[in-house]
Design an enzyme around this catalytic site. Structure first.
Site, PDB file in Angstrom:
ATOM      1  N   ASP A  38      55.904 -20.366  30.402  1.00 36.45           N
ATOM      2  CA  ASP A  38      56.797 -19.417  31.060  1.00 36.45           C
ATOM      3  C   ASP A  38      57.478 -18.486  30.045  1.00 36.45           C
ATOM      4  OD1 ASP A  38      58.116 -18.296  33.208  1.00 36.45           O
ATOM      5  OD2 ASP A  38      59.739 -19.761  33.198  1.00 36.45           O
ATOM      6  N   ASN A  87      52.647 -16.573  42.916  1.00 35.57           N
ATOM      7  CA  ASN A  87      52.427 -15.392  42.078  1.00 35.57           C
ATOM      8  C   ASN A  87      51.338 -14.477  42.629  1.00 35.57           C
ATOM      9  OD1 ASN A  87      52.845 -17.278  38.976  1.00 35.57           O
ATOM     10  ND2 ASN A  87      54.380 -16.278  40.245  1.00 35.57           N
TER      11      ASN A  87
END
Length: 260
Positions: A38, A87
């Site tokens: 991330d 996403n």
């Protein structure tokens, strides 16, 4: 306090890294590590890049380096969380470059000479264009290589994985001529574990997340029941070997009770 100049800092960090690695000899190691890669976009902005794709590229390059560290540390299995099913709802102009980097990363880690057995897991058929085919073909070439097992989670969601595992268990049972009611009566934990996206991934020892965020975001929800968690403040492209060694030290110093 002023930072040491780079020509001094590098050798000092190298000495510290070697000493830290020495302290880990003989200590418990996780066998299956989940890593949430991330912070790529935030790293790019912080580094002054106007194009966040530079963060994706730097993050993709770090994957190969990280897998080398895991191999050297004796880790058996790694799951990389590279793209969630949520996403997939991002705008095409943002999603497209990210998937291109993921495809290139998978090509890199499945290249000839790599001793890694790679599998792409997740809702691959939800990916745009030919991405699913590209990932499946690249990873199929690694079947039987042995060495480190690597799951690349793309279009992945932990809740979706559990739903798909239940469906798969019933489909298998019915295809074999079984009565659905009979499976309902005896349905248990193993019926889900055996039908996860990755059959060897029903147990995860250690989950690392970079970027300072402290949540699972749907990652390995079933497998993480007794996993140890480790949060790292740096963004994924800036994740260093010393950060990895510190994570292993943190794991080694924990008493794992498994609910007992």
């Amino acid at each position: 306090m002023k930072l040491l100049p780079l020509f001094l800092r590098k050798p000092i960090e190298a000495v510290y890294e070697r000493r830290l690695a020495a302290t880990l000899v003989g200590l418990p190691r996780p066998q299956h590590v989940g890593i949430m890669v991330d912070g790529n976009r935030r790293w790019a902005r912080k580094a002054g890049h106007t194009d966040v794709r530079e963060g994706y590229r730097a993050g993709g390059a770090k994957v190969t380096t990280f897998l080398g560290w895991c191999t050297a540390a004796g880790i058996e299995h790694v799951t990389l969380f590279m793209l969630s099913d949520d996403n997939l709802g991002r705008p095409a102009e943002e999603l497209g470059p990210l998937i291109e980097v993921i495809e290139q990363t998978v090509r890199d880690i499945t290249a000839e000479g790599r001793d890694w057995e790679v599998r792409a897991i997740g809702s691959l058929d939800m990916l745009p264009g030919t991405s699913a085919r590209v990932l499946k073909e690249a990873t199929a070439a690694t079947t039987g290589r042995g060495g480190l097992k690597v799951d690349v989670a793309v279009g992945y969601g932990g809740r979706r994985e559990i739903v798909d595992a239940v469906k798969s268990a019933f489909e298998e049972h019915i295809a074999a001529g079984g009565d659905p009611a009979e499976l309902v009566a005896r349905f248990g934990i193993d019926d889900i574990s055996r039908h996860l996206y990755s059959p060897v991934a029903d147990h995860t020892d250690f989950i690392i997340r970079t970027s300072g965020e402290q949540r699972l975001s749907g990652f390995l929800l079933w497998q993480s029941a007794y996993a140890e968690m480790h949060w790292v403040d740096c963004y994924w492209p800036a994740f260093r070997h010393v950060d990895f060694l510190r994570a292993l030290r943190s794991y080694a110093n924990r008493e794992r009770r498994f609910g007992k």
